[in-house]
Design an enzyme around this catalytic site. Structure first.
Site, mmCIF file in Angstrom:
data_model
loop_
_atom_site.group_PDB
_atom_site.id
_atom_site.type_symbol
_atom_site.label_atom_id
_atom_site.label_comp_id
_atom_site.label_asym_id
_atom_site.label_seq_id
_atom_site.Cartn_x
_atom_site.Cartn_y
_atom_site.Cartn_z
ATOM 1 N N HIS A 11 42.928 49.647 30.351
ATOM 2 C CA HIS A 11 44.326 50.728 29.965
ATOM 3 C C HIS A 11 44.903 49.957 28.998
ATOM 4 O O HIS A 11 46.378 50.044 28.993
ATOM 5 C CB HIS A 11 44.989 51.015 31.111
ATOM 6 C CG HIS A 11 44.503 52.196 31.926
ATOM 7 N ND1 HIS A 11 44.129 53.667 31.143
ATOM 8 C CD2 HIS A 11 43.703 52.252 33.182
ATOM 9 C CE1 HIS A 11 43.587 54.359 32.315
ATOM 10 N NE2 HIS A 11 43.176 53.561 33.181
ATOM 11 N N ASP A 64 43.726 49.170 37.164
ATOM 12 C CA ASP A 64 43.008 50.292 37.614
ATOM 13 C C ASP A 64 41.943 50.766 36.568
ATOM 14 O O ASP A 64 42.296 50.482 35.299
ATOM 15 C CB ASP A 64 43.913 51.813 37.808
ATOM 16 C CG ASP A 64 44.536 51.947 36.657
ATOM 17 O OD1 ASP A 64 45.339 50.933 35.969
ATOM 18 O OD2 ASP A 64 44.789 53.226 36.173
ATOM 19 N N GLU A 65 40.985 51.192 37.021
ATOM 20 C CA GLU A 65 39.777 51.706 36.041
ATOM 21 C C GLU A 65 39.571 50.963 34.768
ATOM 22 O O GLU A 65 39.213 51.385 33.945
ATOM 23 C CB GLU A 65 40.632 53.059 35.557
ATOM 24 C CG GLU A 65 40.702 54.126 36.375
ATOM 25 C CD GLU A 65 41.294 55.425 35.573
ATOM 26 O OE1 GLU A 65 40.883 56.551 36.348
ATOM 27 O OE2 GLU A 65 42.063 55.248 34.900
ATOM 28 N N ASN A 66 39.061 49.757 35.457
ATOM 29 C CA ASN A 66 38.657 48.793 34.470
ATOM 30 C C ASN A 66 37.262 48.712 34.699
ATOM 31 O O ASN A 66 36.645 48.099 35.672
ATOM 32 C CB ASN A 66 39.186 47.221 34.549
ATOM 33 C CG ASN A 66 38.542 46.181 33.837
ATOM 34 O OD1 ASN A 66 37.709 46.443 32.640
ATOM 35 N ND2 ASN A 66 38.359 45.056 34.329
ATOM 36 N N GLU A 84 42.318 49.136 43.053
ATOM 37 C CA GLU A 84 41.242 48.212 42.657
ATOM 38 C C GLU A 84 41.554 46.893 42.738
ATOM 39 O O GLU A 84 40.538 45.868 42.724
ATOM 40 C CB GLU A 84 40.982 48.585 41.142
ATOM 41 C CG GLU A 84 40.146 49.788 40.864
ATOM 42 C CD GLU A 84 41.267 50.928 40.559
ATOM 43 O OE1 GLU A 84 42.459 50.843 41.087
ATOM 44 O OE2 GLU A 84 40.780 51.858 39.827
#
Lengths: 682, 682
Positions: free
Chosen positions: A260, A323-325, A375
């Protein structure tokens, strides 16, 4: 002995029975929210007139108390129209016969587990508000304002005795100002609204693929190249933090890394995992650009940023996202692969852990405790890191079990645009959690999350409120306070009172409708907003590709909201009628059907531009369907042609129209199947 | 030769005749405001779709143009719902077939007489906007947005060729943030609205008896003791000035001295003419506290303030107020009397002149040109001082004749709450002014003045807009553009479009009504706001003693506005009917009478609190009177008892109710006298 035990048990039962019953009665009577821990009526009333005064038991009035009491007086005067003669609180030694006496022991610290309890007693001739800290006083003043009521001739406060304290110490609202920038004023209004429902953590999501919203003097390319000019200066950050502090609200900043993070790379591509040209992301979604955790320069720049920014935030906690890596660019980068091998890092999750631990050290040097999305949980993570759970309660329980402090956001994602009932039903600590008393303490509380992809200053308030008030209650009040119907009753006044704090959730609906109708008569559009809800769960922006950050958020859907009011009414009526089969219940349905039939006539009068044209099928087919249903209800049957027509229309109206969902369709389907189909030959 | 002359004259006549007629037609057709200098139709249309792009003929896009073009794109997209693919302007060399081509010669300077002209041409395949300066471009983009229109299927810009330039170079709005503080956001929205109607001077009235609204680092007692914590920091001032500059708006600060200066003395009583204790003034009016012009310390402190503050404002002009100093404390002070004698100063006016000249020197050292209200005009005053005329046009003409530059505010006092027609009729340079061409140039323009006694952030926008748009036109457009009816027609869309800039004048009406009704059905209250106007000309706050600065401004009157819409309609209908005596015209009146009769039934349903109770007589007596009138109109006569009753009611309704004026009363009186009184014995 046995009998005595029985008698005692009987009395305990009776007491708790009456207590519960009394509680239910009070819940129906007072519009308090969040509901206090203990409340008793005393049968008295404090009448409000121009002589209302406030005295504080201190030698001087500190900024928090000055702010809280002055705002209290303005709001009380503003909503009653009473010309209160004295505009400010005075110190007790200089005040005779004050109306409201404020007593507190010490200044509260803006940190976790600070005492926010208070006791409030309203009797005929005086109001006493007592607390350990000034923060407790701030909480109590909000309760007092909620006790404000009126007869036909006078305004008064209800006579009650309240002892109150929060269940959880972390009651937060996250606002993502990176996807869409929000002016300071919007944030200030929301801080006031948070305080009105006793929330105490503002989580400020400041960086994203779509923008880096903070001035960094030592690394000016961040705000110069990666913000479109929309960022907060140091002074503005200080201003907001001071504003929040005055309300007893902590501010936790978030700088989302290593994913992000496109905006970081727009400014400093040397931190990137891939050698390419980075541009501010205009769409929504999960993107590949990722900081390179193997380069020294990455940590140098992060150190520059954090050491400059951290001191602006007095709070101990500092959120690094995480998050969301997906690590796609890591996989594509040979040097990173080499680094992994060399350092015995087996996967990207471990590589991120390596990164996190380095970041944690940087933050520790700044005196900060690191916090991140779930995460980041990984065996090597130091135990003082706070895990922010967004993917599931199991993750939260797991973290708590391992000794990490946790904050829950799963179930509090208000940007999913689900019903307020959904969030209110989301009890943070479910039964069968399997945690010890000690582990339970690791669950600090929760946070509503307002992700910013689809909101602008015009619409954001309506996406946050009133649903966040229900979450606030969930985090403050006892676990027993869980009756959604009663909550909705209490919410009504709490909700519209948010307007006095500048929250624009109610007023901006018509602003948007005036815009799309080009200032024509709004009645027919308002009717439609009462049965249409914005598409839920990110359906509106299909995979992030339909809307860019600068696409128009001034459409019909932006004037709609969750829990559409006429839909609730209709669904309730249908349910009732299908059970009772009574004519009076049927008439309730017909009233609404008539409304939708005539509504199309009104709509047709204004339907003269391309924006409104998109709503035409909704309006016309709804009228047609309502007409068939009305006939059916009146005659007790519909013929085959009508039935077939209704099926076609229902099919059409079941699909999204102008990014909204017609939420009366399920009830209509039930109604249709209940109406006997008269089989008439064509 | 004679005949040729005649023929030429004839053609001139014909040309101007057609020009005028064409002009009238265009005025009816386009909702442009202020009306441009020259406009011609070309019969074409530019259709708006997602491929809309903007190209700028420069090597880079400066902040002013970036800001103007980005906002233009957002507003265009926001009001049409078109998903414009490219969110920002690009430089011409990198753009092929741009929709809008922007051409300008140089950066404009934010100073008096800077070129703001522009030329705009809209044809089928391209829009060209050309100007000398980027400020001209900003003005032209607003015109283009006003040319935005739609068919049922598409949005487009009207095909016209416009050449435009302002009549006056000083087109200002003053906002008094001292009586009531206004957050930066309110001011920013108003700056955007000013730019939308091409105004170019924001006059920021920063100090008053009621507050000193500026941080002074060298003299911190000003903001610490004299602002109630409501002041602008240096950073915020810079932020606002930058915001205004981006819109091509100059910012002129005002520090009102030596009168209207209680707040100065709260901070530094050593500057006072009287040795007493000073407190921030809570009422409105003219007060005695005055700076002592004979003390050196007065000038020392002023020098400290001005030398610190002046650099924050890049504008050359600096306003020192100077109004309404009655010199009472000067008269009471022996030392000042002695000083006058010693220095041969014959009266207080001369003493103020002595003061002004010293202040002018202080400002000159800061590179500033002094400006003040017309009281400062005095023979010894240097000729570069600007006279701001508020007491009369004669004063302005006198100043202009003497060679002083002048700005007119007399007639533009929007806080008097007079009709928009009143302001629109206020031509700055009346016929028979007796000035030479050269002297005429001294009249720089005018300023609407929003004094802050009775406004808060909730209501201020509705007190400024839309009336200020009419004043803006007065100052921009040719003297010939003066048809109020046509202006009102054009104003309608210009007015509601101000909402897209955040102006809350429309939306906040219902916010206030929800507050006073405690969130009940608003219909009956809305009806009343459409015939009630706030008391005019400072009647509301009788001599300043009724309202304190923290009194409630959240009342019915705050939801009312000038030019109440149903009253205008009613008054028109009555006028028409009394002339025509035709039944159709009568019916128009009866429709409204019926509305007011049934309205009381609706009102009675919600009339359950002390605030609404104050409106009961208004609602009930209006219904009663309407009923009598309706009977009279229907039967052609009313009986004596009805007549007497109507006289009593009219008498009652002629008096202020809840600080409002029922503005249909004069028309009702005419109607009553027109209806024959049937003499029936009791």
């Amino acid at each position: 002995m046995k009998n005595v035990k029985r008698i005692i048990l009987f009395f305990v039962f009776i007491a708790s029975y009456f207590h519960t019953n009394a509680q239910v009665e009070l819940l129906e009577k007072y519009d308090l929210m969040p509901w206090p821990k203990e409340i008793k009526e005393n049968g008295q009333k404090f009448m409000i007139n121009e002589n209302f005064t406030i005295a504080v038991n201190k030698d001087n009035i500190n900024p928090k108390i000055a702010n809280a009491t002055t705002k209290f007086l303005r709001r009380l005067s503003g909503r009653t129209g009473v010309f209160i003669d004295e505009g400010f609180a005075t110190i007790a030694s200089k005040s005779k016969e004050p109306s409201l006496v404020i007593n507190y022991t010490r200044e509260g610290k803006l940190e976790l587990n600070e005492d926010e309890s208070y006791e409030l007693s309203v009797v005929n001739d005086q109001i006493n508000l007592t607390a350990i800290t000034d923060i407790g006083i701030i909480r109590g003043l909000e309760t007092l304002l909620q006790l404000n009521d009126h007869t036909t001739t006078e305004y008064f406060f209800h006579g009650v005795d309240i002892k109150d304290a929060p269940r959880f110490s972390w009651r937060g609202l996250m606002i993502d100002v990176a996807r869409h920038y929000e002016p300071l004023e919007v944030l200030k209004n929301n801080l006031d609204a948070m305080a009105a429902v006793k929330m105490n953590v503002f989580h400020w999501h400041l960086t994203e693929d779509q923008g880096f919203r903070v001035e960094v003097k030592s690394r000016p390319k961040f705000h110069q190249l990666a913000s479109d000019g929309q960022y907060y200066t140091h002074e503005q950050i200080k201003e907001l933090v001071a504003y929040a502090s005055n309300l007893g609200i902590r501010v936790v900043p978030e700088f989302d890394i290593p994913g992000h993070a496109t905006s970081w790379l727009v400014a400093y591509p040397e931190m990137a995992s891939k050698d390419t040209i980075y541009k501010i992301e205009r769409h929504a979604g999960i993107f590949d650009p990722t900081l390179d955790p193997t380069k020294e320069v990455t940590y140098e720049i992060i150190t520059d940023v954090f050491s400059e920014i951290a001191p602006l935030f007095p709070d101990k906690y500092f959120h690094i996202g995480g998050d969301e890596n997906e690590g796609k660019h890591w996989d594509e980068n040979d040097k990173i692969q080499e680094f992994k091998k060399k350092n015995n890092i087996k996967d990207n999750h471990e590589l991120q852990a390596y990164f996190n631990i380095k970041i944690q050290k940087i933050l520790k040097e700044q005196g900060k405790i690191m916090m991140g999305w779930d995460e980041i949980l990984q065996p090597t993570l130091p135990k003082d890191v706070v895990i922010h759970s967004w993917r599931g309660k199991e993750a939260m329980l797991k973290a708590a079990k391992q000794g990490y402090k946790t904050v829950l956001s799963k179930g509090y994602y208000i940007d999913l645009l689900k019903s307020i009932r959904h969030h209110y039903a989301n009890e943070p600590i479910s039964k069968g959690h399997g945690l010890t008393e000690e582990q339970l303490k690791n669950i600090l509380g929760g946070e509503a999350t307002m992700w910013g992809e689809l909101v602008t200053p015009v619409s954001i308030d309506s996406r946050i409120w009133p649903r966040t008030a229900a979450i606030a209650e969930k985090l403050w009040s006892s676990i027993e306070i869980d009756d959604a119907d009663n909550m909705l009753k209490r919410l009504e006044s709490v909700n519209y009172r948010l307007e006095e704090l500048g929250i624009s959730h109610i007023r901006n609906r018509n602003v948007i409708l005036r815009n799309i109708s080009n200032n024509q008569e709004l009645k027919s559009l308002i009717t439609l907003t009462k049965i249409c809800e914005p598409l839920k769960a990110y359906q509106r922006n299909k995979g992030g590709v339909e809307y860019k950050s600068y696409s128009p958020f001034t459409q019909f859907v932006d004037a709609c909201n969750t829990d559409a009011i006429d839909a609730i009414r209709f669904n309730k009526s249908v349910k009732k009628y299908l059970k009772s089969n009574v004519d009076a219940d049927k008439q309730e349905i017909i009233v609404l059907l008539n409304k939708w039939i005539t509504n199309h006539t009104d709509f047709s009068k204004i339907n003269n531009n391309p924006t409104l044209a998109k709503l035409e099928p909704l309006s016309s087919k709804l009228a047609e369907l309502s007409s068939i249903l009305k006939n059916g209800l009146t005659k007790g049957s519909i013929n085959k042609a009508e039935h077939q027509k209704s099926i076609v229309i229902i099919d059409f109206l079941s699909k999204p129209i102008a990014d909204t969902e017609l939420v009366i369709i399920p009830a209509i389907k039930k109604l249709i199947s209940a109406i006997e189909i008269r089989n008439v030959k064509p």
